[in-house]
Design a protein around this motif. Sequence first.
Motif, PDB file in Angstrom:
ATOM      1  N   ASP A 117       0.820  -1.150   0.312  1.00 46.12           N
ATOM      2  CA  ASP A 117      -0.103   0.037   0.083  1.00 46.12           C
ATOM      3  C   ASP A 117       0.918   1.265   0.074  1.00 46.12           C
ATOM      4  N   THR A 118       0.890   2.090  -0.804  1.00 40.41           N
ATOM      5  CA  THR A 118       1.702   3.312  -1.053  1.00 40.41           C
ATOM      6  C   THR A 118       1.369   4.031  -2.353  1.00 40.41           C
ATOM      7  N   TYR A 119       1.962   5.280  -2.536  1.00 37.85           N
ATOM      8  CA  TYR A 119       1.707   6.115  -3.441  1.00 37.85           C
ATOM      9  C   TYR A 119       1.514   5.514  -4.826  1.00 37.85           C
ATOM     10  N   ARG A 120       0.446   5.717  -5.405  1.00 36.16           N
ATOM     11  CA  ARG A 120       0.272   5.001  -6.748  1.00 36.16           C
ATOM     12  C   ARG A 120      -0.327   5.961  -7.871  1.00 36.16           C
ATOM     13  N   THR A 121       0.019   5.925  -8.974  1.00 33.53           N
ATOM     14  CA  THR A 121      -0.628   6.745 -10.256  1.00 33.53           C
ATOM     15  C   THR A 121      -0.774   5.703 -11.215  1.00 33.53           C
ATOM     16  N   ARG A 122      -1.807   6.273 -11.905  1.00 38.85           N
ATOM     17  CA  ARG A 122      -2.121   5.505 -13.104  1.00 38.85           C
ATOM     18  C   ARG A 122      -1.634   6.090 -14.382  1.00 38.85           C
ATOM     19  N   THR A 123      -1.040   5.325 -15.311  1.00 40.57           N
ATOM     20  CA  THR A 123      -0.207   6.031 -16.292  1.00 40.57           C
ATOM     21  C   THR A 123      -1.221   6.078 -17.530  1.00 40.57           C
ATOM     22  N   ALA A 124      -1.002   6.917 -18.618  1.00 39.38           N
ATOM     23  CA  ALA A 124      -1.566   7.026 -19.843  1.00 39.38           C
ATOM     24  C   ALA A 124      -1.833   5.833 -20.460  1.00 39.38           C
ATOM     25  N   SER A 125      -1.385   4.826 -20.284  1.00 40.83           N
ATOM     26  CA  SER A 125      -1.622   3.539 -21.251  1.00 40.83           C
ATOM     27  C   SER A 125      -2.388   2.618 -20.266  1.00 40.83           C
ATOM     28  N   GLY A 126      -2.685   3.161 -19.125  1.00 38.78           N
ATOM     29  CA  GLY A 126      -3.518   2.212 -18.470  1.00 38.78           C
ATOM     30  C   GLY A 126      -2.944   1.227 -17.424  1.00 38.78           C
ATOM     31  N   GLY A 127      -1.592   1.503 -17.240  1.00 45.17           N
ATOM     32  CA  GLY A 127      -0.796   0.764 -16.395  1.00 45.17           C
ATOM     33  C   GLY A 127      -0.628   1.728 -14.979  1.00 45.17           C
ATOM     34  N   SER A 128       0.285   1.395 -14.129  1.00 45.33           N
ATOM     35  CA  SER A 128       0.394   2.051 -12.868  1.00 45.33           C
ATOM     36  C   SER A 128       1.652   2.296 -12.505  1.00 45.33           C
ATOM     37  N   HIS A 129       2.102   2.940 -11.695  1.00 42.09           N
ATOM     38  CA  HIS A 129       3.354   3.452 -10.894  1.00 42.09           C
ATOM     39  C   HIS A 129       3.071   3.278  -9.657  1.00 42.09           C
ATOM     40  N   LEU A 130       3.936   2.454  -8.799  1.00 43.50           N
ATOM     41  CA  LEU A 130       4.146   2.231  -7.392  1.00 43.50           C
ATOM     42  C   LEU A 130       5.283   3.007  -6.647  1.00 43.50           C
ATOM     43  N   TYR A 131       5.057   4.020  -6.023  1.00 45.99           N
ATOM     44  CA  TYR A 131       6.179   4.958  -5.646  1.00 45.99           C
ATOM     45  C   TYR A 131       6.712   4.214  -4.205  1.00 45.99           C
ATOM     46  N   PHE A 132       8.190   4.034  -4.121  1.00 48.51           N
ATOM     47  CA  PHE A 132       8.493   3.551  -2.692  1.00 48.51           C
ATOM     48  C   PHE A 132       9.765   4.566  -2.314  1.00 48.51           C
ATOM     49  N   ALA A 133      10.065   4.654  -0.993  1.00 52.84           N
ATOM     50  CA  ALA A 133      11.084   5.414  -0.788  1.00 52.84           C
ATOM     51  C   ALA A 133      12.372   4.366  -0.566  1.00 52.84           C
ATOM     52  N   ALA A 134      13.217   4.765  -1.271  1.00 50.80           N
ATOM     53  CA  ALA A 134      14.397   3.866  -1.247  1.00 50.80           C
ATOM     54  C   ALA A 134      15.393   4.155  -0.170  1.00 50.80           C
ATOM     55  N   PRO A 135      16.179   3.102   0.171  1.00 54.69           N
ATOM     56  CA  PRO A 135      17.150   3.449   1.472  1.00 54.69           C
ATOM     57  C   PRO A 135      18.173   4.410   0.975  1.00 54.69           C
ATOM     58  N   PHE A 136      18.503   5.354   1.804  1.00 49.19           N
ATOM     59  CA  PHE A 136      19.437   6.256   1.579  1.00 49.19           C
ATOM     60  C   PHE A 136      20.751   5.516   1.530  1.00 49.19           C
ATOM     61  N   GLY A 137      21.561   6.055   0.780  1.00 55.81           N
ATOM     62  CA  GLY A 137      22.961   5.398   0.432  1.00 55.81           C
ATOM     63  C   GLY A 137      23.028   4.286  -0.489  1.00 55.81           C
ATOM     64  N   LEU A 138      21.953   3.850  -0.883  1.00 55.80           N
ATOM     65  CA  LEU A 138      22.083   2.593  -1.675  1.00 55.80           C
ATOM     66  C   LEU A 138      21.463   2.877  -3.068  1.00 55.80           C
ATOM     67  N   ARG A 139      22.275   2.661  -4.042  1.00 56.23           N
ATOM     68  CA  ARG A 139      22.054   3.240  -5.435  1.00 56.23           C
ATOM     69  C   ARG A 139      21.482   2.190  -6.077  1.00 56.23           C
ATOM     70  N   LEU A 140      20.201   2.053  -5.990  1.00 49.22           N
ATOM     71  CA  LEU A 140      19.537   1.164  -7.169  1.00 49.22           C
ATOM     72  C   LEU A 140      19.496   1.432  -8.410  1.00 49.22           C
ATOM     73  N   ALA A 141      19.441   0.343  -9.262  1.00 45.12           N
ATOM     74  CA  ALA A 141      19.584   0.690 -10.777  1.00 45.12           C
ATOM     75  C   ALA A 141      18.279   0.373 -11.476  1.00 45.12           C
ATOM     76  N   ASN A 142      17.986   0.746 -12.477  1.00 44.25           N
ATOM     77  CA  ASN A 142      16.859   0.484 -13.240  1.00 44.25           C
ATOM     78  C   ASN A 142      16.539  -0.863 -13.589  1.00 44.25           C
ATOM     79  N   THR A 143      15.639  -1.644 -13.554  1.00 48.11           N
ATOM     80  CA  THR A 143      15.409  -2.897 -14.071  1.00 48.11           C
ATOM     81  C   THR A 143      14.263  -3.036 -15.234  1.00 48.11           C
ATOM     82  N   ALA A 144      14.384  -3.819 -16.038  1.00 49.67           N
ATOM     83  CA  ALA A 144      13.493  -4.247 -16.971  1.00 49.67           C
ATOM     84  C   ALA A 144      13.058  -5.878 -16.929  1.00 49.67           C
ATOM     85  N   GLY A 145      12.048  -6.101 -16.268  1.00 51.66           N
ATOM     86  CA  GLY A 145      11.460  -7.433 -16.330  1.00 51.66           C
ATOM     87  C   GLY A 145      12.180  -8.490 -15.331  1.00 51.66           C
ATOM     88  N   THR A 146      13.332  -7.846 -14.466  1.00 53.49           N
ATOM     89  CA  THR A 146      13.802  -8.832 -13.530  1.00 53.49           C
ATOM     90  C   THR A 146      12.955  -9.228 -12.418  1.00 53.49           C
TER      91      THR A 146
END
Length: 297
Positions: A117-146
Amino acid sequence: MSAYLLNAALAAAARGWHVFPLRPGTKRPALHGEVTCPRTGACEAGHRKWEQRATTDPERIRATWSQGAFNVGIATGPSWLLVVDLDMPKDNSNGDAPDGATTFGALCERTGHAVPDTYRTRTASGGSHLYFAAPFGLRLANTAGTIAPLVDTRAWGGYVVAAGSITPAGPYEAISGRVAAPLPSWLLSILKPAPKPVQAPSVPVTAQSRRYVDTALGNEVRNVSGAQLGQREARLFRAARAMGRFIAWGDLPRHEVEQALQEAGEAVGLPPSQCRATLRSALNWSIAHNQRRGDAA
């Protein structure tokens, strides 16, 4: 319209999220590229990309959006956000193909967790984005299908289109959640880069090299075997990602890794079919990304 988009940019910045302008009606950055950089203003000391120029400064935001009806981009890295992008099947996909929300929900169920349960937006395509606060100091990278099919993530080096932005396909809208919840630990364990193995001995001694990879496999089997409820699939996933590099480098046969981790996964209570699916996905990804010795996972 310009005032509406300005308010959207200011609202995102008020949350501490770094914003930058996107071309009106699109998802593409409106800032100049390196080739056309005038080397003035913010770029006087050298070209600064959109991630570096994204800001939370209200005055800079007002000055920018006073020049046009720009859509709003959020640079996820500087904002210390991890955004899960639940996409829709492509036009050329099977009509029965599940969407990203479905595959992500299935992953949550398999790992014994509710969809966060977090801040969520609906995208123009009908999908959605779930926003999470990432841990400070840990540089996570983008992923695709991981994580799962049609599930991508945006972190450092990535951005998302903010709520309030409008494209010909439709608007981006906030639909639930008031704040970005902390990134769940089980999800972080999947996204966290697999630790790089200790440098293998450089001398070409087959027995010594074999002992090294056997030790690495044994360690990963123990990691899976010690997993508690809620950690099991994530541990199995990370173990497969860590061991896939040795398959890619020719140090271990795939069937040997699969058998050892399959047995460990089943021993902690994971269904055999779930183990096989997790191992297949994680090993395929790791092998594809470790074709040369020394590549990062």
